[in-house]
Motif scaffolding. Structure first.
Motif, PDB file in Angstrom:
ATOM      1  N   PHE A 135       0.827  -1.206   0.000  1.00 28.77           N
ATOM      2  CA  PHE A 135       0.000   0.000   0.000  1.00 28.77           C
ATOM      3  C   PHE A 135       0.867   1.263   0.000  1.00 28.77           C
ATOM      4  N   GLU A 136       1.932   1.242   0.782  1.00 32.67           N
ATOM      5  CA  GLU A 136       2.842   2.394   0.800  1.00 32.67           C
ATOM      6  C   GLU A 136       3.491   2.588  -0.568  1.00 32.67           C
ATOM      7  N   LEU A 137       3.796   1.485  -1.237  1.00 34.08           N
ATOM      8  CA  LEU A 137       4.393   1.555  -2.573  1.00 34.08           C
ATOM      9  C   LEU A 137       3.427   2.171  -3.580  1.00 34.08           C
ATOM     10  N   TYR A 138       2.168   1.701  -3.577  1.00 35.50           N
ATOM     11  CA  TYR A 138       1.185   2.190  -4.535  1.00 35.50           C
ATOM     12  C   TYR A 138       0.763   3.635  -4.239  1.00 35.50           C
ATOM     13  N   GLN A 139       0.753   4.014  -2.974  1.00 35.65           N
ATOM     14  CA  GLN A 139       0.371   5.378  -2.613  1.00 35.65           C
ATOM     15  C   GLN A 139       1.361   6.415  -3.126  1.00 35.65           C
ATOM     16  N   GLU A 140       2.602   5.992  -3.386  1.00 39.30           N
ATOM     17  CA  GLU A 140       3.615   6.907  -3.909  1.00 39.30           C
ATOM     18  C   GLU A 140       3.490   7.117  -5.419  1.00 39.30           C
TER      19      GLU A 140
END
Length: 287
Positions: free
Chosen positions: A188-193
């Motif tokens: 999720f942190e990866l996609y949010q960036e």
């Protein structure tokens, strides 16, 4: 006449409001309505097309419907918000945030094994999306990639567009729900960036390539490699034990020297000449 009169009197008497279980019908209905109003207070509109493929007792979509959180749409009805669907063309991305906040999100509630039965042409909407790589946490498909159920799909959509609070609000209704966020936190942190669908897709591909490399590295590790490198933690302990043993030995040597025990490295031999009673020279060894 008497019978008819008695019958009329019976009709005039107040009827019991209790059901077969002894509870008041009116009070129970009011309790359910209050509960539905409380749980239905969700920030955006939620919808689904339910094709009754799942066990009603285990279906997350039906549970959300019972809680008053989601609306079941008929085939032929379109949805204006983000539609998480196997028929989507692009991935859910942070750029979808405005659409989600304005119109909400919808899902297709069906079995993964029966996708060919779904009339995708009669459902969906203008903003149909796929979900990128994620791991399921639901009891049916726990640990399997992409096999998300209804509530996980909605929560994933909200998390990717930056509304992790909405995702938690939905998942808290399930005992396993928050585990879904925990095991996919890094993703999720990866996609949010990212920004658009293409950048999300690229991030997904790079993540999967790196995961495959790590998997291959572990698979290619041989017994000889393990024996050569050994357990580094154990090696550290063994070296520490050896150092401690050397220190103990040195301490013992110093204690022995202090007590006057023989030490060849520090002993000095001297020879003194003496005369016996007859005047002859004799050598006396002094240590």
């Amino acid at each position: 006449m008497a019978k008819g009169k008695n019958k009329n009197h019976d009709d005039d008497r107040p009827r019991s409001s209790k059901g077969s279980n002894g509870h008041s019908k009116g009070s129970r209905k009011g309790h359910n309505e209050v509960k539905r109003r409380e749980t239905a207070n969700f920030p955006v509109k939620l919808a689904m097309w339910d094709f009754d493929h799942c066990d009603p007792k285990r279906c997350s979509g039906k549970k959300l419907e019972r809680l008053g959180l989601i609306k079941n749409l008929r085939v032929g009805v379109k949805f204006n918000g983000i539609v998480v669907s196997p028929n989507g063309s692009g991935a859910v991305c942070p750029d979808d945030r405005e659409v989600v906040e304005a119109y909400g999100a919808a899902v297709v509630e069906c079995s993964w094994a029966r996708l060919d039965e779904i009339p995708f042409g009669k459902i969906g909407g203008r903003h149909e999306r796929l979900l990128p790589f994620l791991i399921a946490a639901n009891p049916v498909n726990y640990g399997r990639p992409w096999r998300l159920n209804c509530v996980e799909a909605l929560a994933a959509c909200f998390a990717i567009v930056g509304h992790i609070d909405w995702a938690k609000q939905l998942l808290e209704h399930f005992s396993w729900g928050l585990t879904f966020l925990d095991i996919n936190e890094e993703l999720f942190e990866l996609y949010q960036e990212c920004t658009d669908s293409e950048s999300v897709k690229k991030a997904e591909e790079e993540y999967l390539i790196e995961a495959e490399k790590q998997k291959s590295a572990k698979k290619d590790l041989t017994l000889d490699d393990i024996l050569e490198f050994g357990n580094q933690n154990r090696r550290t302990l063994e070296e520490k034990d050896k150092d401690d043993a050397d220190d103990d030995y040195q301490d013992d040597k110093e204690e022995d020297n202090e007590e006057g025990d023989f030490d060849a490295e520090q002993t000095h031999l001297t020879i003194e000449k003496k005369l016996d009673a007859l005047g002859n020279e004799i050598e006396d060894l002094v240590i």
